[in-house]
Enzyme design. Sequence first.
Site, PDB file in Angstrom:
ATOM      1  N   ARG A   1       0.534  -0.849  -0.024  1.00 46.67           N
ATOM      2  CA  ARG A   1       0.023   0.029  -0.060  1.00 46.67           C
ATOM      3  C   ARG A   1       1.208   1.550   0.187  1.00 46.67           C
ATOM      4  O   ARG A   1       0.214   2.060  -0.752  1.00 46.67           O
ATOM      5  CB  ARG A   1      -0.829  -0.439   1.221  1.00 46.67           C
ATOM      6  CG  ARG A   1      -1.767  -1.428   1.314  1.00 46.67           C
ATOM      7  CD  ARG A   1      -2.791  -0.638   2.476  1.00 46.67           C
ATOM      8  NE  ARG A   1      -3.390  -1.984   2.502  1.00 46.67           N
ATOM      9  CZ  ARG A   1      -4.755  -2.535   3.259  1.00 46.67           C
ATOM     10  NH1 ARG A   1      -4.070  -2.039   4.658  1.00 46.67           N
ATOM     11  NH2 ARG A   1      -5.300  -3.187   3.220  1.00 46.67           N
TER      12      ARG A   1
ATOM     13  N   ARG B   1      19.973  -8.336   8.459  1.00 43.33           N
ATOM     14  CA  ARG B   1      18.921  -9.791   7.776  1.00 43.33           C
ATOM     15  C   ARG B   1      20.459 -10.674   8.338  1.00 43.33           C
ATOM     16  O   ARG B   1      20.638 -12.049   8.818  1.00 43.33           O
ATOM     17  CB  ARG B   1      18.585 -10.587   6.516  1.00 43.33           C
ATOM     18  CG  ARG B   1      19.713 -10.602   5.170  1.00 43.33           C
ATOM     19  CD  ARG B   1      19.195 -11.690   4.223  1.00 43.33           C
ATOM     20  NE  ARG B   1      20.131 -11.484   3.589  1.00 43.33           N
ATOM     21  CZ  ARG B   1      21.435 -11.296   2.923  1.00 43.33           C
ATOM     22  NH1 ARG B   1      21.669  -9.321   3.249  1.00 43.33           N
ATOM     23  NH2 ARG B   1      21.398 -11.894   2.133  1.00 43.33           N
TER      24      ARG B   1
END
Length: 118
Positions: free
Chosen positions: A16, A89
């Site tokens: 979005r 990560r």
Amino acid sequence: VLFLAYFAMQVIYARRKHKISPPETTGHPEFERTFRAQVNCSEYFPIFISLLWVAGIFFHQGVTAVCGLLYLYTRLWYFQGYATAAQGRLAPLYASAWLLWLLVGLALAGLLAHFLWP
């Protein structure tokens, strides 16, 4: 399951925010990192659940539960780090891999003890 739902919701929010409609999986780098982190976590979840189940049944429920909670924490850390920057990560990836190998060892020890000792 709540972690997987949280990760999926983060992908929806990123879609979005950057106006990327399904089924597209490319676009803004922040969306791509969030999407990839969600997919990576989903791919390892069946392995984690299987190992957690076997180690809990055949080794020790308490030790296995602690390992499981630590693994979930490292995957959350992994997801948040990857969504921010690809280098974010690495540390949690190594920590979660170490915990999976520990669960493999616990499961194997429990299975060997159960089937080889009367």
